[in-house]
Design a protein around this motif. Structure first.
Motif, PDB file in Angstrom:
ATOM      1  N   THR A   1      37.986  41.120  41.933  1.00 40.92           N
ATOM      2  CA  THR A   1      38.763  42.348  42.013  1.00 40.92           C
ATOM      3  C   THR A   1      38.558  42.979  43.381  1.00 40.92           C
ATOM      4  O   THR A   1      37.519  42.773  44.012  1.00 40.92           O
TER       5      THR A   1
ATOM      6  N   ASN B   1      42.731  36.144  38.736  1.00 42.74           N
ATOM      7  CA  ASN B   1      42.132  35.339  37.669  1.00 42.74           C
ATOM      8  C   ASN B   1      42.233  33.863  38.018  1.00 42.74           C
ATOM      9  O   ASN B   1      43.247  33.425  38.555  1.00 42.74           O
ATOM     10  N   HIS B   2      41.191  33.090  37.668  1.00 42.53           N
ATOM     11  CA  HIS B   2      41.152  31.668  38.010  1.00 42.53           C
ATOM     12  C   HIS B   2      40.563  30.845  36.873  1.00 42.53           C
ATOM     13  O   HIS B   2      39.686  31.313  36.148  1.00 42.53           O
TER      14      HIS B   2
ATOM     15  N   TYR C   1      36.079  30.612  33.264  1.00 42.92           N
ATOM     16  CA  TYR C   1      36.971  31.637  33.798  1.00 42.92           C
ATOM     17  C   TYR C   1      36.270  32.325  34.961  1.00 42.92           C
ATOM     18  O   TYR C   1      35.055  32.521  34.946  1.00 42.92           O
ATOM     19  N   SER C   2      37.050  32.716  35.963  1.00 41.18           N
ATOM     20  CA  SER C   2      36.511  33.446  37.097  1.00 41.18           C
ATOM     21  C   SER C   2      37.530  34.482  37.544  1.00 41.18           C
ATOM     22  O   SER C   2      38.731  34.277  37.401  1.00 41.18           O
ATOM     23  N   ASN C   3      37.033  35.594  38.082  1.00 43.50           N
ATOM     24  CA  ASN C   3      37.950  36.570  38.666  1.00 43.50           C
ATOM     25  C   ASN C   3      37.298  37.286  39.833  1.00 43.50           C
ATOM     26  O   ASN C   3      36.078  37.288  39.971  1.00 43.50           O
TER      27      ASN C   3
END
Length: 190
Positions: free
Chosen positions: A121, A150-151, A117-119
């Motif tokens: 902001t 979110n990715h 998971y990656s994000n």
């Protein structure tokens, strides 16, 4: 579609390698590692390289019996500024969390297919808000998040063991590029 294809290839590589006799998975029985990550987080590798949110990040990694977990995080740029001002800074953060399994190609070389998971902001760091970190005795400014993206994250890691208790590695995913230094606690205590 491209992400699903990459994931299918990585999983089939793991299945194929499990059947190959020249991969010695017994090496993972003595795998108990803990380390630090340093590198760039916030990149986007979707056909083109987008560096809008990319910056230096730090993190940790660990593995037990070949199961590998890591994360790397980037703080807002102005969060730890020592000056107090009326300014509000446009800032951003980035985070990547990955999981994988170490495939011991050789006794000193591991490949690590990763998914995670990656994000990123975006927001404002408030220059006149002050907090105190008691441990480091330094001030920090509040970061107010405005948006979050979110990715799904995927990639590959590589680690080399120059000494039986030390691993040096690198990770390249769709949202981060970083290196790590890891101690094998199981081998270190011997």
């Amino acid at each position: 579609m491209k992400k699903v294809t990459v994931l299918a290839v990585l999983l089939s590589l793991m299945t194929f390698s499990a059947k190959a006799q020249w991969f010695d998975f017994s090496n993972n029985q003595t795998d108990l590692t803990f380390g630090v990550n340093l590198g760039a987080v916030g990149y986007h590798f979707d056909g083109q390289i987008d560096k809008t949110y990319a910056d230096f990040g730090t993190g940790l990694s660990a593995s037990v019996l070949g199961v590998y977990l890591d994360f790397i995080y980037q703080d807002p740029e102005h969060r730890w500024d020592r000056k107090v001002t009326e300014a509000e800074y446009d800032d951003h953060t980035a985070l990547t969390i990955n999981a994988g399994y170490k495939i011991p190609v050789l006794p000193w070389l591991n490949l690590i297919p990763l998914v995670g998971y990656s994000n990123e902001t975006t927001g404002k760091t408030i220059g006149n808000s002050i907090g105190v970190d008691v441990e480091s005795e330094s001030i920090y400014h509040d970061y107010e998040r405005e948006t979050i993206a979110n990715h799904f994250n995927y990639g590959l890691g590589l680690s080399v063991k120059p000494i039986k208790w030390l691993e040096i590695g690198g990770v390249c995913t769709s949202h981060a590029v970083y290196g790590n230094i890891t101690l094998n606690l199981y081998q270190f205590k011997k």
